[in-house]
Design a protein around this motif. Structure first.
Motif, PDB file in Angstrom:
ATOM      1  N   THR A  55     -27.320 -22.877 -64.303  1.00 48.92           N
ATOM      2  CA  THR A  55     -28.338 -21.837 -64.134  1.00 48.92           C
ATOM      3  C   THR A  55     -28.650 -21.720 -62.658  1.00 48.92           C
ATOM      4  O   THR A  55     -28.828 -22.730 -61.973  1.00 48.92           O
ATOM      5  CB  THR A  55     -29.625 -22.195 -64.911  1.00 48.92           C
ATOM      6  OG1 THR A  55     -29.290 -22.359 -66.294  1.00 48.92           O
ATOM      7  CG2 THR A  55     -30.675 -21.112 -64.769  1.00 48.92           C
ATOM      8  N   TRP A  56     -28.710 -20.486 -62.157  1.00 41.50           N
ATOM      9  CA  TRP A  56     -29.063 -20.212 -60.752  1.00 41.50           C
ATOM     10  C   TRP A  56     -30.262 -19.282 -60.796  1.00 41.50           C
ATOM     11  O   TRP A  56     -30.214 -18.227 -61.435  1.00 41.50           O
ATOM     12  CB  TRP A  56     -27.888 -19.536 -60.066  1.00 41.50           C
ATOM     13  CG  TRP A  56     -27.828 -19.683 -58.578  1.00 41.50           C
ATOM     14  CD1 TRP A  56     -28.854 -19.530 -57.682  1.00 41.50           C
ATOM     15  CD2 TRP A  56     -26.685 -19.987 -57.798  1.00 41.50           C
ATOM     16  NE1 TRP A  56     -28.413 -19.727 -56.399  1.00 41.50           N
ATOM     17  CE2 TRP A  56     -27.076 -20.005 -56.450  1.00 41.50           C
ATOM     18  CE3 TRP A  56     -25.349 -20.228 -58.094  1.00 41.50           C
ATOM     19  CZ2 TRP A  56     -26.191 -20.255 -55.402  1.00 41.50           C
ATOM     20  CZ3 TRP A  56     -24.475 -20.480 -57.063  1.00 41.50           C
ATOM     21  CH2 TRP A  56     -24.889 -20.502 -55.737  1.00 41.50           C
ATOM     22  N   ILE A  57     -31.357 -19.659 -60.149  1.00 40.21           N
ATOM     23  CA  ILE A  57     -32.583 -18.860 -60.143  1.00 40.21           C
ATOM     24  C   ILE A  57     -32.983 -18.585 -58.701  1.00 40.21           C
ATOM     25  O   ILE A  57     -33.171 -19.522 -57.921  1.00 40.21           O
ATOM     26  CB  ILE A  57     -33.737 -19.582 -60.867  1.00 40.21           C
ATOM     27  CG1 ILE A  57     -33.328 -19.940 -62.298  1.00 40.21           C
ATOM     28  CG2 ILE A  57     -35.005 -18.726 -60.856  1.00 40.21           C
ATOM     29  CD1 ILE A  57     -34.290 -20.864 -63.003  1.00 40.21           C
ATOM     30  N   ASP A  69     -33.431 -20.431 -53.698  1.00 43.48           N
ATOM     31  CA  ASP A  69     -32.671 -20.321 -54.934  1.00 43.48           C
ATOM     32  C   ASP A  69     -32.310 -21.709 -55.432  1.00 43.48           C
ATOM     33  O   ASP A  69     -31.870 -22.562 -54.691  1.00 43.48           O
ATOM     34  CB  ASP A  69     -31.448 -19.416 -54.776  1.00 43.48           C
ATOM     35  CG  ASP A  69     -30.584 -19.713 -53.569  1.00 43.48           C
ATOM     36  OD1 ASP A  69     -29.518 -20.314 -53.763  1.00 43.48           O
ATOM     37  OD2 ASP A  69     -30.971 -19.348 -52.459  1.00 43.48           O
ATOM     38  N   GLU A  70     -32.560 -21.889 -56.735  1.00 42.90           N
ATOM     39  CA  GLU A  70     -32.351 -23.173 -57.403  1.00 42.90           C
ATOM     40  C   GLU A  70     -31.030 -23.145 -58.156  1.00 42.90           C
ATOM     41  O   GLU A  70     -30.691 -22.151 -58.773  1.00 42.90           O
ATOM     42  CB  GLU A  70     -33.447 -23.424 -58.436  1.00 42.90           C
ATOM     43  CG  GLU A  70     -34.842 -23.311 -57.936  1.00 42.90           C
ATOM     44  CD  GLU A  70     -35.834 -23.283 -59.093  1.00 42.90           C
ATOM     45  OE1 GLU A  70     -35.509 -23.772 -60.200  1.00 42.90           O
ATOM     46  OE2 GLU A  70     -36.931 -22.770 -58.868  1.00 42.90           O
ATOM     47  N   PHE A  71     -30.355 -24.263 -58.118  1.00 42.34           N
ATOM     48  CA  PHE A  71     -29.095 -24.434 -58.819  1.00 42.34           C
ATOM     49  C   PHE A  71     -29.269 -25.606 -59.775  1.00 42.34           C
ATOM     50  O   PHE A  71     -29.531 -26.727 -59.331  1.00 42.34           O
ATOM     51  CB  PHE A  71     -27.990 -24.720 -57.797  1.00 42.34           C
ATOM     52  CG  PHE A  71     -26.639 -24.918 -58.388  1.00 42.34           C
ATOM     53  CD1 PHE A  71     -25.771 -23.851 -58.545  1.00 42.34           C
ATOM     54  CD2 PHE A  71     -26.211 -26.178 -58.789  1.00 42.34           C
ATOM     55  CE1 PHE A  71     -24.507 -24.028 -59.078  1.00 42.34           C
ATOM     56  CE2 PHE A  71     -24.956 -26.371 -59.324  1.00 42.34           C
ATOM     57  CZ  PHE A  71     -24.103 -25.293 -59.474  1.00 42.34           C
ATOM     58  N   HIS A  72     -29.173 -25.341 -61.079  1.00 42.23           N
ATOM     59  CA  HIS A  72     -29.334 -26.378 -62.102  1.00 42.23           C
ATOM     60  C   HIS A  72     -28.043 -26.495 -62.907  1.00 42.23           C
ATOM     61  O   HIS A  72     -27.527 -25.486 -63.387  1.00 42.23           O
ATOM     62  CB  HIS A  72     -30.439 -25.998 -63.097  1.00 42.23           C
ATOM     63  CG  HIS A  72     -31.769 -25.752 -62.500  1.00 42.23           C
ATOM     64  ND1 HIS A  72     -32.748 -26.701 -62.464  1.00 42.23           N
ATOM     65  CD2 HIS A  72     -32.294 -24.649 -61.900  1.00 42.23           C
ATOM     66  CE1 HIS A  72     -33.828 -26.197 -61.890  1.00 42.23           C
ATOM     67  NE2 HIS A  72     -33.576 -24.953 -61.532  1.00 42.23           N
ATOM     68  N   ALA A  73     -27.542 -27.690 -63.057  1.00 40.63           N
ATOM     69  CA  ALA A  73     -26.397 -27.936 -63.939  1.00 40.63           C
ATOM     70  C   ALA A  73     -26.823 -28.987 -64.948  1.00 40.63           C
ATOM     71  O   ALA A  73     -27.292 -30.064 -64.568  1.00 40.63           O
ATOM     72  CB  ALA A  73     -25.190 -28.419 -63.146  1.00 40.63           C
ATOM     73  N   GLY A  84     -30.242 -28.519 -57.069  1.00 39.62           N
ATOM     74  CA  GLY A  84     -30.344 -28.301 -55.630  1.00 39.62           C
ATOM     75  C   GLY A  84     -31.075 -26.999 -55.361  1.00 39.62           C
ATOM     76  O   GLY A  84     -31.112 -26.112 -56.223  1.00 39.62           O
ATOM     77  N   ILE A  85     -31.677 -26.873 -54.184  1.00 42.83           N
ATOM     78  CA  ILE A  85     -32.414 -25.674 -53.805  1.00 42.83           C
ATOM     79  C   ILE A  85     -32.004 -25.277 -52.391  1.00 42.83           C
ATOM     80  O   ILE A  85     -32.042 -26.096 -51.478  1.00 42.83           O
ATOM     81  CB  ILE A  85     -33.934 -25.897 -53.835  1.00 42.83           C
ATOM     82  CG1 ILE A  85     -34.382 -26.415 -55.207  1.00 42.83           C
ATOM     83  CG2 ILE A  85     -34.681 -24.606 -53.469  1.00 42.83           C
ATOM     84  CD1 ILE A  85     -35.828 -26.883 -55.244  1.00 42.83           C
ATOM     85  N   LEU A 102     -31.559 -28.374 -50.105  1.00 42.32           N
ATOM     86  CA  LEU A 102     -32.219 -29.586 -50.573  1.00 42.32           C
ATOM     87  C   LEU A 102     -31.500 -30.059 -51.828  1.00 42.32           C
ATOM     88  O   LEU A 102     -31.565 -29.417 -52.874  1.00 42.32           O
ATOM     89  CB  LEU A 102     -33.696 -29.314 -50.871  1.00 42.32           C
ATOM     90  CG  LEU A 102     -34.489 -30.465 -51.471  1.00 42.32           C
ATOM     91  CD1 LEU A 102     -34.501 -31.668 -50.540  1.00 42.32           C
ATOM     92  CD2 LEU A 102     -35.899 -30.001 -51.799  1.00 42.32           C
ATOM     93  N   ASN A 103     -30.764 -31.152 -51.712  1.00 41.85           N
ATOM     94  CA  ASN A 103     -30.073 -31.742 -52.845  1.00 41.85           C
ATOM     95  C   ASN A 103     -31.094 -32.644 -53.546  1.00 41.85           C
ATOM     96  O   ASN A 103     -31.341 -33.775 -53.107  1.00 41.85           O
ATOM     97  CB  ASN A 103     -28.851 -32.533 -52.374  1.00 41.85           C
ATOM     98  CG  ASN A 103     -28.038 -33.063 -53.515  1.00 41.85           C
ATOM     99  OD1 ASN A 103     -28.572 -33.583 -54.491  1.00 41.85           O
ATOM    100  ND2 ASN A 103     -26.723 -32.954 -53.383  1.00 41.85           N
TER     101      ASN A 103
END
Length: 178
Positions: A55-57, A69-73, A84-85, A102-103
């Motif tokens: 998911t990428w928000i 933008d946030e990256f969720h796996a 990560g953001i 930001l990891n």
């Protein structure tokens, strides 16, 4: 326990672009919203592994002058969740980008682009972010905006300061859900 704030004028899902935001910020405005996707990666032993559940928000933050933008796996190829953001800002006075990552999963901040190192370039429907490191280990992220509803992301790595690239270390496709 406190309850979540109810929606209202001070609470928005994706923020709003600030009136004072520089037009260059539009390069990443396609990220605003919620995206779902997956892709493939090449592991250190050379295997290609497919994955989903990403998911990428994207949101406008800090008076709508920065995109976060946030990256969720839910599960990466090593079986662990990941988050990560990225923070993306354009300083019109300096005519320079600042992009930091930001990891959250591994607790570090990576300075990708600033006024003296790295670059952000728009080439047609592609946005290319090159991160330059003093040790010559560079990365090149490529966002291809296919439409308002789809984009692809890939990252390439170089260990010789950008003279050669290990292409497509990670490739992902995303579809807008909100």
């Amino acid at each position: 326990m406190t309850k979540a704030q109810p929606p209202g004028p001070a609470v928005t899902t994706y923020g709003e672009r600030g009136a004072d935001a520089p037009r260059e910020l539009d390069a990443f405005s396609f990220l605003i919203g919620k995206w779902e996707g997956g892709g493939k990666t090449t592991t250190p032993d050379g295997k290609v592994v497919e994955f989903g559940g990403v998911t990428w928000i994207g949101r406008y933050v800090l008076d709508g002058t920065i995109i976060a933008d946030e990256f969720h796996a839910t599960e990466t190829p090593d079986g662990k969740p990941y988050m990560g953001i990225s923070f993306r800002r354009y300083d019109a006075a300096k005519k320079a980008w600042t992009v930091e990552y930001l990891n959250v999963s591994h607790s570090f901040l990576r300075k990708q682009v600033n006024a003296s190192s790295g670059s952000v370039k728009v080439d047609g429907k592609a946005v290319v972010v090159v991160s330059e490191a003093p040790d010559n280990n560079w990365s090149r992220e490529i966002y291809c905006v296919e439409s308002h509803e789809r984009f692809t992301y890939s990252i390439e790595l170089s260990n010789d300061g950008g003279r050669s690239w290990n292409e497509a270390q990670i490739e992902m496709s995303f579809s807008r859900t909100e």
